[in-house]
Design an enzyme around this catalytic site. Structure first.
Site, PDB file in Angstrom:
ATOM      1  N   ASN A  83       0.843  -1.180   0.000  1.00  0.00           N
ATOM      2  CA  ASN A  83       0.000   0.000   0.000  1.00  0.00           C
ATOM      3  C   ASN A  83       0.889   1.243   0.000  1.00  0.00           C
ATOM      4  OD1 ASN A  83      -2.383   1.628   0.358  1.00  0.00           O
ATOM      5  ND2 ASN A  83      -3.345  -0.161   1.297  1.00  0.00           N
ATOM      6  N   HIS A 113      22.855   3.182  12.329  1.00  0.00           N
ATOM      7  CA  HIS A 113      23.964   4.061  12.712  1.00  0.00           C
ATOM      8  C   HIS A 113      24.486   3.634  14.082  1.00  0.00           C
ATOM      9  CE1 HIS A 113      22.855   6.870   9.495  1.00  0.00           C
ATOM     10  NE2 HIS A 113      21.601   6.573   9.823  1.00  0.00           N
ATOM     11  N   THR A 163      11.978  -5.669  16.359  1.00  0.00           N
ATOM     12  CA  THR A 163      13.391  -5.555  16.744  1.00  0.00           C
ATOM     13  C   THR A 163      14.054  -6.919  16.924  1.00  0.00           C
ATOM     14  OG1 THR A 163      12.802  -5.444  19.079  1.00  0.00           O
ATOM     15  CG2 THR A 163      12.995  -3.348  17.899  1.00  0.00           C
ATOM     16  N   LYS A 164      13.251  -7.997  16.875  1.00  0.00           N
ATOM     17  CA  LYS A 164      13.773  -9.367  16.993  1.00  0.00           C
ATOM     18  C   LYS A 164      13.065 -10.244  15.972  1.00  0.00           C
ATOM     19  CE  LYS A 164      14.947  -9.063  21.863  1.00  0.00           C
ATOM     20  NZ  LYS A 164      14.722  -9.563  23.219  1.00  0.00           N
ATOM     21  N   ARG A 181       0.153 -15.104  19.632  1.00  0.00           N
ATOM     22  CA  ARG A 181      -0.340 -16.478  19.608  1.00  0.00           C
ATOM     23  C   ARG A 181      -0.023 -17.109  18.262  1.00  0.00           C
ATOM     24  NH1 ARG A 181      -4.940 -17.406  16.570  1.00  0.00           N
ATOM     25  NH2 ARG A 181      -6.305 -15.644  16.091  1.00  0.00           N
TER      26      ARG A 181
END
Length: 197
Positions: A83, A113, A163-164, A181
């Site tokens: 989109n 950075h 972030t993981k 879930r």
């Protein structure tokens, strides 16, 4: 090593190297032409995307506006749809599988950075790959950071910051994004919450 070789190897590099700057400028020209094409110029748009990205299929649709750094580090699979306002900082490889849906205002940031300001002020950057599996739906306003893999069949809820790594076959949400879930066969019965198909 050249700065480009460092960038692609996940080493610290200087992005304003002449070669990298020239490559980004070329990508910006193509992105400009794509973003300012008429809605009726689908063939023109597709040709631009196919010349910009490292790999495409014949079945994809990207709603303008779209932004990227280089383009050649982006690979999209069959039946890709994004989109409005997709941003991909593709200083490293960004690989997207088949049947992937991307909501509006999604950002895929393979670039980063250094944390410490003294190092960051030297203009050093780094980049690590992002991999998105098959049959993934990424909701609107999601940010995916560098060095992330999202598994097959997974849904990333709107507004999440990834972030993981996120495994296959799950619904994940939040900041930071976490698994809520697993997706099960029962989910086939519903199109939204508990509304039956």
């Amino acid at each position: 090593m050249t700065e480009k070789e460092k960038m692609l190897a996940g080493k610290p590099y200087f992005a304003f190297d002449k070669v990298l700057f020239k490559e980004r400028q070329l990508a910006k020209e193509k992105v400009y032409d794509f973003n300012f094409s008429k809605p009726s110029e689908l063939d023109k748009r597709n040709t631009i995307i196919q010349s910009l990205l490292g790999k495409t299929s014949n079945s994809f649709y990207i709603e303008p506006p779209f932004r990227c750094d280089y383009g050649y580090n982006i690979e999209i699979g069959d039946n890709f749809y994004s989109n409005y306002n997709l941003i991909i900082l593709d200083c490293a490889k960004v690989t997207i599988g088949n049947n992937v849906l991307v909501g509006p205002n999604v950002s895929l940031f393979a670039a980063g950075h250094p944390i410490h300001h003294e190092v960051r002020n030297t203009e050093l950057e780094y980049a690590f790959p992002i991999t998105i599996g098959n049959n993934v739906w990424i909701g609107g306003n999601v940010v995916v950071n560098a060095d992330i893999t999202i598994g097959d069949n997974t849904v990333i809820a709107s507004g999440s910051i990834v972030t993981k790594n996120i495994p296959s076959n799950v619904i994940a949400a939040g900041n930071p994004c976490k698994v809520l879930r697993e997706i099960t066969d029962e989910d086939k019965q519903y199109y939204f919450k508990k509304l039956r198909i």
